[in-house]
Design an enzyme around this catalytic site. Structure first.
Site, PDB file in Angstrom:
ATOM      1  N   ASP A   1       0.805  -1.147   0.011  1.00 40.65           N
ATOM      2  CA  ASP A   1       0.190   0.099   0.034  1.00 40.65           C
ATOM      3  C   ASP A   1       0.921   1.225  -0.013  1.00 40.65           C
ATOM      4  OD1 ASP A   1       0.949  -0.640   2.661  1.00 40.65           O
ATOM      5  OD2 ASP A   1      -0.887   0.524   3.426  1.00 40.65           O
TER       6      ASP A   1
ATOM      7  N   GLU B   1      -0.019  -1.358   5.903  1.00 43.34           N
ATOM      8  CA  GLU B   1       1.054  -0.968   6.580  1.00 43.34           C
ATOM      9  C   GLU B   1       1.086   0.668   6.909  1.00 43.34           C
ATOM     10  OE1 GLU B   1       5.077   0.599   7.659  1.00 43.34           O
ATOM     11  OE2 GLU B   1       4.076   1.062   6.010  1.00 43.34           O
TER      12      GLU B   1
END
Length: 358
Positions: A36, A101
């Protein structure tokens, strides 16, 4: 990874992606990157389209180029090199693309460690390390202080209890507490900062019914979640010295429970412990030797300034964890995010070497 001859490639129930190169002994080593990114921010500050992956003067520009698509690419192809060698690694090598994350580092690793039936020997995190070895970083904790007041019309404020005045006293004490945190000669000092205030009010012409202060606490050696809570209770006590029992306040660590793209739900605290591997630890020294040999250049052993999912793998699960990645810390979360293409290619060789050595 299926096309690159990995022994196995799969998406777990949480939504993380894994490729596996099988070893000849029990246990596994994880090469970890998150897939991400943060948003691109102010588009006008970018010289290149953040979605175009423009290459100019040997650097690739784009959202996630530094943080951390570069390491994901290097790990995938480093694992592919292992998969196509006649040599077999000692342990299974997992190339793992981690979810979420950027919103709660370590959240996805909680699932991987607790739910996958894998005996993890070591974790290599590919966050930007300037092609050096990084052996730890400070932790952090996200907290809130909820203040209850009594709303009334602002034309007669004496009829109510104004939590904003209590909040001001608490924030003043938080500023003082920032000078009282622990320090460490390698990781540096802890920090505490009030970062946001929200008010529950029916009108701008009313005394608020409540207020919430958000606090960011960076944690060094000797500091943890309990440390942060004790400090905020100290700040509340300072407000009570001024306003007495009118101060009605409570402290809470924030939690994260957003469902994944696969609909998996998992709750975790937004408490991310500090972690530090000793410089003479075998994982540190093995990673250093592989990196220096493969790169044929001087490599330093350092720390990260920011937080990574090592806060869970090492800080909670106590799996030996180390960092090595292309790109630079200062290019992450910044306009014109970029990475040196040559470093992405060279990192492939380092990750392949680590897969064989660890």
């Amino acid at each position: 990874m299926e096309r690159l001859n990995y022994d196995e490639a799969f998406i777990d129930e949480f939504g993380n992606v894994h490729g596996v190169v099988e070893g000849h002994e029990d246990g596994a080593v994880m090469l970890n990157s998150h897939v991400d990114t943060v948003g691109y921010g102010d588009r006008d500050q970018w010289d290149h389209d953040p979605y175009a992956a423009t290459i100019e003067d040997g650097q690739l520009y784009g959202l996630g180029a530094s943080d951390m698509k570069c390491a994901m690419a290097s790990m995938v192809y480093g694992g592919a090199a292992l998969a196509n060698l006649d040599l077999e690694p000692e342990h299974d090598v997992y190339v793992t693309g981690e979810l979420m994350e950027e919103v709660s580092e370590g959240h996805a690793m909680k699932y991987v460690v607790e739910e996958l039936d894998v005996d993890w020997e070591a974790v290599v995190i590919g966050e930007a390390s300037e092609m050096d070895v990084k052996r730890g970083h400070r932790g952090r904790c996200e907290l809130r202080i909820d203040l209850q007041g009594a709303s009334c019309h602002a034309s007669a404020p004496e009829r109510g209890i104004n939590p904003l005045y209590h909040a001001a006293e608490i924030i003043d004490r938080i500023e003082e507490l920032n000078e009282e945190t622990n320090d460490h000669d390698f990781l540096g000092a802890g920090t505490i900062a009030a970062t946001n205030v929200e008010v529950d009010t029916p009108s701008n012409n009313a005394v608020p019914a409540g207020a919430t202060i958000y606090v960011d606490r960076r944690l060094t050696i000797g500091e943890d979640e309990a440390t942060a809570h004790a400090e905020l209770e100290d700040a509340i006590a300072a407000a009570r010295e001024e306003y007495g029992n009118d101060v009605d306040a409570s402290v809470e660590t924030l939690t994260f429970d957003r469902p994944t793209w696969r609909g998996y739900e998992l709750e975790s605290k937004k408490y991310y412990p500090m972690w530090l591997l000793e410089e003479d630890h075998p994982l540190v020294q093995d990673t250093y030797e592989v990196a220096e040999t493969v790169l044929d250049s001087a490599v330093e052993i350092r720390k990260w300034t920011f937080s990574t999912s090592g806060n869970y793998t090492m800080g909670v699960a106590e799996i030996p964890t180390i960092g090595f990645g292309p790109s630079r810390e200062e290019w992450a979360h910044a306009a014109n995010e970029r990475v040196d293409v040559e470093d992405v290619v060279r990192a492939c060789d380092v990750y392949a070497g680590l897969g064989l050595e660890l």
